[in-house]
Motif scaffolding. Structure first.
Motif, PDB file in Angstrom:
ATOM      1  N   CYS A   1     -21.012   3.702   0.729  1.00 35.24           N
ATOM      2  CA  CYS A   1     -19.877   2.788   0.904  1.00 35.24           C
ATOM      3  C   CYS A   1     -20.228   1.384   0.432  1.00 35.24           C
ATOM      4  CB  CYS A   1     -19.405   2.764   2.359  1.00 35.24           C
ATOM      5  SG  CYS A   1     -20.564   2.033   3.536  1.00 35.24           S
ATOM      6  N   ASP A   2     -21.080   1.295  -0.590  1.00 30.09           N
ATOM      7  CA  ASP A   2     -21.595   0.004  -1.048  1.00 30.09           C
ATOM      8  C   ASP A   2     -20.493  -0.947  -1.491  1.00 30.09           C
ATOM      9  OD1 ASP A   2     -21.971   2.360  -2.932  1.00 30.09           O
ATOM     10  OD2 ASP A   2     -21.842   0.740  -4.373  1.00 30.09           O
ATOM     11  N   ASP A   3     -19.480  -0.442  -2.192  1.00 30.88           N
ATOM     12  CA  ASP A   3     -18.401  -1.310  -2.682  1.00 30.88           C
ATOM     13  C   ASP A   3     -17.584  -1.892  -1.529  1.00 30.88           C
ATOM     14  OD1 ASP A   3     -19.139  -0.850  -5.313  1.00 30.88           O
ATOM     15  OD2 ASP A   3     -17.722   0.787  -5.600  1.00 30.88           O
ATOM     16  N   SER A   4     -17.191  -1.041  -0.592  1.00 29.43           N
ATOM     17  CA  SER A   4     -16.402  -1.508   0.552  1.00 29.43           C
ATOM     18  C   SER A   4     -17.208  -2.446   1.429  1.00 29.43           C
ATOM     19  CB  SER A   4     -15.924  -0.312   1.393  1.00 29.43           C
ATOM     20  OG  SER A   4     -15.109   0.545   0.633  1.00 29.43           O
ATOM     21  N   ASP A   5     -18.481  -2.136   1.600  1.00 32.22           N
ATOM     22  CA  ASP A   5     -19.329  -2.943   2.476  1.00 32.22           C
ATOM     23  C   ASP A   5     -19.564  -4.336   1.899  1.00 32.22           C
ATOM     24  OD1 ASP A   5     -21.327  -3.420   4.628  1.00 32.22           O
ATOM     25  OD2 ASP A   5     -22.714  -3.406   2.939  1.00 32.22           O
TER      26      ASP A   5
ATOM     27  N   SER B   1     -18.982   8.041   2.612  1.00 32.03           N
ATOM     28  CA  SER B   1     -18.732   6.603   2.575  1.00 32.03           C
ATOM     29  C   SER B   1     -17.873   6.166   3.756  1.00 32.03           C
ATOM     30  CB  SER B   1     -18.043   6.231   1.248  1.00 32.03           C
ATOM     31  OG  SER B   1     -17.543   4.914   1.276  1.00 32.03           O
ATOM     32  N   ASP B   2     -16.820   6.919   4.028  1.00 27.91           N
ATOM     33  CA  ASP B   2     -15.944   6.601   5.168  1.00 27.91           C
ATOM     34  C   ASP B   2     -16.732   6.596   6.475  1.00 27.91           C
ATOM     35  OD1 ASP B   2     -13.647   6.472   3.526  1.00 27.91           O
ATOM     36  OD2 ASP B   2     -13.332   8.637   3.692  1.00 27.91           O
ATOM     37  N   ALA B   3     -17.596   7.589   6.638  1.00 25.48           N
ATOM     38  CA  ALA B   3     -18.380   7.702   7.875  1.00 25.48           C
ATOM     39  C   ALA B   3     -19.365   6.553   8.010  1.00 25.48           C
ATOM     40  CB  ALA B   3     -19.112   9.039   7.906  1.00 25.48           C
ATOM     41  N   GLN B   4     -20.015   6.181   6.918  1.00 22.59           N
ATOM     42  CA  GLN B   4     -20.972   5.078   6.954  1.00 22.59           C
ATOM     43  C   GLN B   4     -20.289   3.748   7.256  1.00 22.59           C
ATOM     44  OE1 GLN B   4     -22.864   5.373   3.120  1.00 22.59           O
ATOM     45  NE2 GLN B   4     -23.691   7.403   3.574  1.00 22.59           N
ATOM     46  N   TYR B   5     -19.136   3.544   6.662  1.00 24.85           N
ATOM     47  CA  TYR B   5     -18.366   2.319   6.907  1.00 24.85           C
ATOM     48  C   TYR B   5     -17.920   2.267   8.364  1.00 24.85           C
ATOM     49  CZ  TYR B   5     -15.046  -1.434   5.811  1.00 24.85           C
ATOM     50  OH  TYR B   5     -14.362  -2.632   5.767  1.00 24.85           O
ATOM     51  N   TRP B   6     -17.476   3.410   8.876  1.00 23.31           N
ATOM     52  CA  TRP B   6     -17.068   3.507  10.275  1.00 23.31           C
ATOM     53  C   TRP B   6     -18.232   3.174  11.204  1.00 23.31           C
ATOM     54  CZ3 TRP B   6     -12.596   4.851  13.047  1.00 23.31           C
ATOM     55  CH2 TRP B   6     -12.803   5.177  14.396  1.00 23.31           C
ATOM     56  N   LYS B   7     -19.382   3.746  10.939  1.00 26.48           N
ATOM     57  CA  LYS B   7     -20.554   3.529  11.796  1.00 26.48           C
ATOM     58  C   LYS B   7     -20.919   2.056  11.867  1.00 26.48           C
ATOM     59  CE  LYS B   7     -25.446   4.741  12.292  1.00 26.48           C
ATOM     60  NZ  LYS B   7     -26.599   5.474  11.696  1.00 26.48           N
ATOM     61  N   LYS B   8     -20.804   1.352  10.731  1.00 25.86           N
ATOM     62  CA  LYS B   8     -21.219  -0.048  10.690  1.00 25.86           C
ATOM     63  C   LYS B   8     -20.187  -0.984  11.310  1.00 25.86           C
ATOM     64  CE  LYS B   8     -22.977  -3.646   7.622  1.00 25.86           C
ATOM     65  NZ  LYS B   8     -23.531  -3.972   6.288  1.00 25.86           N
TER      66      LYS B   8
ATOM     67  N   VAL C   1      -8.701  16.922   1.969  1.00 29.17           N
ATOM     68  CA  VAL C   1      -9.441  17.800   2.882  1.00 29.17           C
ATOM     69  C   VAL C   1     -10.945  17.671   2.650  1.00 29.17           C
ATOM     70  CG1 VAL C   1      -9.901  20.205   3.492  1.00 29.17           C
ATOM     71  CG2 VAL C   1      -7.545  19.432   3.135  1.00 29.17           C
ATOM     72  N   ILE C   2     -11.357  17.687   1.384  1.00 24.95           N
ATOM     73  CA  ILE C   2     -12.783  17.567   1.069  1.00 24.95           C
ATOM     74  C   ILE C   2     -13.340  16.235   1.558  1.00 24.95           C
ATOM     75  CG2 ILE C   2     -14.476  17.423  -0.803  1.00 24.95           C
ATOM     76  CD1 ILE C   2     -13.426  20.231  -0.276  1.00 24.95           C
ATOM     77  N   ARG C   3     -12.551  15.176   1.412  1.00 22.89           N
ATOM     78  CA  ARG C   3     -13.011  13.856   1.865  1.00 22.89           C
ATOM     79  C   ARG C   3     -13.225  13.842   3.378  1.00 22.89           C
ATOM     80  NH1 ARG C   3     -10.927   7.989  -0.372  1.00 22.89           N
ATOM     81  NH2 ARG C   3     -12.124   6.704   1.102  1.00 22.89           N
ATOM     82  N   TYR C   4     -12.322  14.445   4.135  1.00 22.96           N
ATOM     83  CA  TYR C   4     -12.503  14.521   5.589  1.00 22.96           C
ATOM     84  C   TYR C   4     -13.703  15.395   5.947  1.00 22.96           C
ATOM     85  CZ  TYR C   4      -8.347  11.959   7.114  1.00 22.96           C
ATOM     86  OH  TYR C   4      -7.427  10.971   7.383  1.00 22.96           O
ATOM     87  N   LEU C   5     -13.922  16.470   5.193  1.00 23.51           N
ATOM     88  CA  LEU C   5     -15.106  17.299   5.432  1.00 23.51           C
ATOM     89  C   LEU C   5     -16.381  16.504   5.204  1.00 23.51           C
ATOM     90  CD1 LEU C   5     -14.074  20.705   3.780  1.00 23.51           C
ATOM     91  CD2 LEU C   5     -14.353  20.220   6.223  1.00 23.51           C
ATOM     92  N   GLY C   6     -16.384  15.668   4.161  1.00 28.98           N
ATOM     93  CA  GLY C   6     -17.534  14.813   3.910  1.00 28.98           C
ATOM     94  C   GLY C   6     -17.773  13.842   5.045  1.00 28.98           C
TER      95      GLY C   6
END
Length: 295
Positions: free
Chosen positions: A170-174, A215-222, A269-274
């Protein structure tokens, strides 16, 4: 010379790992533009990518292959140019594109600007055709809070912001979170377009959207610990809204929507699975670290 057309103060960076199919073409296009320097960060490729790069007039750096954030920070630390352009190892920039991008930024006083990506050979397969439509529905000229590569920023702004090694995907969003604090100046997508090559098949599509889910999960965690309920719901619904609902609204004519709908549903669906996969991995890491701490 027209303001902004001199690119001797631009450092162009490509981060790559195991992408011998497109790396030569992507780098050669940049070599033809003759920027101030070309830096390629290789994440310990094992498929011959590094051997190709050794024969090209680029500054070749190495990172441990732990994600884009670390690779980009490695290049950022080494870059000498006043401006830095991060491009993908599958991006083909238009002729004169680097100079035009810089000119666009300077003319508007923007701190950064990005190319609009389109898919090369979009008529050759269903996957390529739909991938091109995804870019068309998400990327158009105008200001943004987050932009994707290829993008150019003033180097000093990115150095102040810095890439977080923990945000491997998630480097771009972060980094956009810190850029907005560092500078009040605008940035966004320009009217310039580049091509993406070689990553539109089923396997590549699954890989890409699993990464986006991570990326979504990493952004969420931070960031989620500091959010309220409303902001958390916005983040949880982001893939559904952006990949499916809003994208489908922008596909025209309406008769085309039924054709591309399976693709947009599939990538959602794939993005949510990731996302779920990354959360499971994070939980396993926490438990393992806890056991190590007890010993």
């Amino acid at each position: 010379m027209e303001q902004g057309t001199d690119i001797s103060d631009v450092s162009v960076v490509i981060c790559t790992r195991n992408n011998k199919k497109t790396i030569r073409q992507a780098v050669q296009r940049i070599i033809n533009e003759k920027p101030g320097e070309i830096i390629v960060v290789d994440g310990n490729s094992t498929d011959g990518t590094r051997e190709i790069l050794k024969k090209m007039p680029v500054r070749l750096l190495t990172d441990p292959g732990k994600g884009l954030a670390l690779a980009r920070q490695t290049a950022l630390d080494a870059a000498a140019g006043r401006y830095i352009l991060f491009a993908g190892d599958d991006n083909i920039l238009p002729g004169g594109g680097i100079a035009k991008l810089k000119s666009y930024m300077l003319a508007r006083g923007w701190a950064g600007g990005a190319f609009q990506t389109r898919v090369y050979g979009s008529s050759k397969s269903y996957w390529a055709y739909c991938a091109d439509w995804r870019f068309r529905t998400r990327v158009w000229e105008g200001e943004r809070k987050v932009v994707g590569t290829p993008y150019m920023f003033e180097t000093e702004i990115l150095k102040q912001a810095g890439y977080d090694e923990a945000c491997t995907d998630c480097d771009d969003s972060d980094i956009a979170e810190r850029i907005s604090v560092i500078t009040g100046r605008k940035y966004g997508y320009t009217n310039l377009k580049c091509l993406e090559i070689g990553k539109t098949g089923l396997r590549e599509t699954i890989k890409r959207f699993l990464i986006y889910g991570r990326s979504d999960a990493q952004y969420w965690k931070k960031y989620a610990p500091g959010w309220g309920i409303s902001r958390k719901m916005q983040s949880l619904l982001h893939p559904l809204r952006d990949e499916l609902i809003e994208s489908m609204k922008k596909v025209t004519p309406k008769s085309l929507r039924l054709y591309v709908f399976p693709y947009f549903l599939f990538i959602t669906v794939i993005r949510y699975l990731g996302w779920v996969w990354e959360c499971v991995r994070q939980t396993a890491d926490i438990r393992q670290n806890g056991r190590h701490a007890q010993h």
